[in-house]
Scaffold this active site. Structure first.
Site, PDB file in Angstrom:
ATOM      1  N   SER A 146      42.685  42.881  39.559  1.00  0.00           N
ATOM      2  CA  SER A 146      42.345  42.584  40.950  1.00  0.00           C
ATOM      3  C   SER A 146      43.586  42.136  41.728  1.00  0.00           C
ATOM      4  CB  SER A 146      41.230  41.536  40.990  1.00  0.00           C
ATOM      5  OG  SER A 146      40.715  41.400  42.282  1.00  0.00           O
ATOM      6  N   ASP A 305      42.792  44.678  48.382  1.00  0.00           N
ATOM      7  CA  ASP A 305      43.555  44.260  47.208  1.00  0.00           C
ATOM      8  C   ASP A 305      43.805  45.471  46.308  1.00  0.00           C
ATOM      9  OD1 ASP A 305      40.989  44.569  46.181  1.00  0.00           O
ATOM     10  OD2 ASP A 305      41.065  42.775  44.948  1.00  0.00           O
ATOM     11  N   ASP A 307      42.743  46.844  43.594  1.00  0.00           N
ATOM     12  CA  ASP A 307      41.667  47.717  43.110  1.00  0.00           C
ATOM     13  C   ASP A 307      40.609  47.959  44.184  1.00  0.00           C
ATOM     14  OD1 ASP A 307      40.694  45.060  42.820  1.00  0.00           O
ATOM     15  OD2 ASP A 307      39.193  45.736  41.389  1.00  0.00           O
ATOM     16  N   ASP A 309      38.415  46.192  45.877  1.00  0.00           N
ATOM     17  CA  ASP A 309      37.064  45.635  45.943  1.00  0.00           C
ATOM     18  C   ASP A 309      36.984  44.458  46.909  1.00  0.00           C
ATOM     19  OD1 ASP A 309      38.391  43.770  44.364  1.00  0.00           O
ATOM     20  OD2 ASP A 309      36.892  43.731  42.772  1.00  0.00           O
TER      21      ASP A 309
END
Length: 576
Positions: A146, A305, A307, A309
């Site tokens: 993340s 961010d 990834d 999400d």
């Protein structure tokens, strides 16, 4: 086996990966680093595992990845041949070793006869969630840490509903993982052989196109966005991650064509070279986007961010400076817009429900109540929101309208079952466009919301306590607070304390208790008499303990003063 013996076992292993062998040699004289690398096995929690890259049982490397994938393979096999055929979808972000870890996972799964679908290149975590559902797979894996610093990577597992695997399934996987005595014994299959035998399929547009098509459903006022979308200037940064791959096409597909890309941050960089931390919650991550905003006169700055999400947002204030909105503020703006629009169009069902985590502001609760919508709280972690949506579908008790967490995670439509920054980019851009046509900004919109529903001020304090000593200190803090609950904080009386580890609410004045009907978690939440609260929660993915605050006042100034008093008092109490 103690950590020194484990270290010797790795050090003497003749087939140890060369890069890991070099890393071991580099830390051979650092006793503390060696201990932290080997004093325990990498902890696999209910959401997976996340940690520092390197050699050792407490590090992210091909051996800890293989061990985790072995556990997942056994769980799939336990569910029969059909589960193995349905397979596991695997996605990954731009971090060091992400692609290697993805294909290592597929090699372990394939050795046990479990099919895997691996994306050909980086993809957002929410697309993995969508892909599991779209391909009718048995589950999924995302290789990501993340918004953690570049030395980290992680491994998250997903269930067949596209949500992060719920506790029961995750516990079974953990049992299989823990049964592995020799981390070097996990076998892998040859990648070319797996492709030849149909046990490994590399995917791309097969999932991209239908996901992009579903994203169009997020827009409420299609006609307005199609006709005037180009009037909103959007500055977009994916912070060196996956958000730009589908974020820009998603915006363009619905009518937002006036997009300024922060070019330096569209480069996939595992070291995140232009930022200290790729976390869109922080102003520092937006510094380059702010430069672009000023240069190109951006109406709204959006950042995802690595990834994709989580979503961060910045807008201009009255002084012409860009101001970062908090996760709670973004959630309140989107929620208010969605419910108001649906109410006006008579599209809000009688059993409508919104989902939020227990550490998310009560501002959303007041908004939902105003529109006759039930707010349901769940533990922190989007898997609990996904679990509730599944329950709604199975029982028909509620209709899902929106789900969010204060940590900048949002879901508008349940075709994904994890927080989805691509959905959120579309949603917040629509609200910004509508407000621009009305001659207002998102900050002015937020001020109206506060004036109507209450001046809530939130804050988060994180203490980073790394290594073995840090882990023990975090346990000391929570257990000490639990055993000696304060009766007031910042000069304000505490009415009750919710202890999610003991599943019990205690009223401080009377000592009366009540059962909490949620899964257990090491969280303590204290409510003041006016509904303000603060909360202690050790992070499940980082070496941190987090202190959350949600304070209500008559106006902004009172809320801020109250927040500062309570925050200072709590931190003194913890230190003492």
């Amino acid at each position: 086996m103690n950590w020194r013996e484990e270290y010797q076992k790795w050090s003497n292993n003749k087939v140890l990966d060369d890069s890991l062998k070099n890393q071991l040699n580099n830390i051979a004289s650092d006793e503390k680093e060696l201990e932290d690398s080997f004093y325990r096995n990498m902890e696999f929690g209910t959401a997976g595992m996340r940690g520092v890259l390197g050699a050792g049982t407490n590090r992210m490397n091909i051996y800890t990845i293989r061990k985790a994938s072995y556990g997942l393979a056994q769980f799939v096999a336990e569910n029969g041949e059909e589960a193995k055929k349905r397979g596991i979808v695997i996605a990954y972000d731009p971090r060091h070793m992400s692609r290697e870890f993805a294909f290592e996972s597929a090699a372990v799964l394939g050795h046990h006869g479990v099919k895997s679908y691996v994306f050909d290149a980086l993809r957002p975590t929410p697309e993995l969630s969508f892909a599991v559902r779209f391909l009718n797979a048995f589950g999924g894996i995302v290789i990501t840490a993340s918004h953690n610093p570049p030395e980290y990577n992680g491994y998250k597992i997903y269930g067949e509903d596209g949500g992060q695997m719920p506790p029961n399934g995750a516990s079974a996987v953990i049992d299989y993982i823990n049964a592995v005595d020799d981390i070097f014994s996990v076998e892998v299959a040859n990648q070319d052989e797996l492709i030849k035998n149909g046990l490994l399929e590399v995917i791309s547009e097969k999932v991209d196109r239908p996901y992009l098509e579903k994203l169009k459903e997020v827009i409420v006022n299609n006609e307005l966005v199609e006709q005037h979308g180009q009037d909103l200037k959007i500055v977009f940064t994916p912070l060196h991650g996956t958000g730009g791959i589908l974020g820009v096409p998603a915006l363009q597909s619905v009518g937002f064509t006036n997009i300024v890309k922060v070019e330096e941050q569209f480069v996939n960089d595992p070291d995140f070279g232009t930022v200290k931390s790729p976390n869109p919650e922080n102003k520092e991550a937006f510094l380059l986007a702010i430069e672009y905003g000023k240069k190109f006169d951006g109406d709204i700055l959006v950042g995802t961010d690595p990834d994709a999400d989580r979503l961060g947002v910045a807008v201009r204030n009255k002084d012409g400076e860009y101001e970062i909105l908090s996760g709670n503020q973004i959630g309140a703006i989107i929620l208010h817009y969605l419910l108001k629009q649906k109410k006006a169009q008579n599209e809000l069902p009688a059993n409508a429900a919104v989902l939020k985590s227990i550490v998310t502001s009560n501002l959303g609760t007041e908004i939902a109540k105003h529109f006759g919508v039930e707010m349901i709280e769940v533990l922190t972690g989007f898997k609990f929101i996904a679990e509730q949506i599944k329950h709604f579908e199975e029982t028909g008790t509620h209709t899902f309208e929106f789900g969010y967490e204060e940590s900048n995670g949002y879901m508008v439509k349940p075709f994904t079952r994890d927080k989805d920054a691509i959905q959120a980019v579309l949603a917040i851009s629509e609200v910004a466009l509508v407000r621009k046509t009305e001659g207002r900004t998102l900050l002015e919109d937020l001020e109206k919301i506060y004036a109507e529903f209450g001046y809530y001020k939130e804050d988060l304090v994180s203490l980073t306590l790394s290594g073995k000593d840090g882990s023990e200190r975090i346990k000391e803090i929570t257990s000490g607070f639990r055993e000696q609950l304060p009766t007031s904080m910042g000069g304000f009386r505490i009415e009750r304390a919710e202890d999610y580890l003991r599943s019990e609410t205690t009223w401080i004045k009377t000592g009366k208790t009540e059962v909490i009907h949620l899964p257990t978690a090491d969280v303590i939440k204290c409510y003041l008499e006016d509904g303000s609260w603060f909360c202690l929660r050790p992070s499940g993915t980082e070496p941190k303990i987090k202190f959350y605050f949600s304070i209500l006042g008559e106006n902004e100034e009172e809320s801020m003063q109250k927040l500062e008093k309570i925050k200072a008092d709590l931190m003194q109490y913890i230190e003492a």
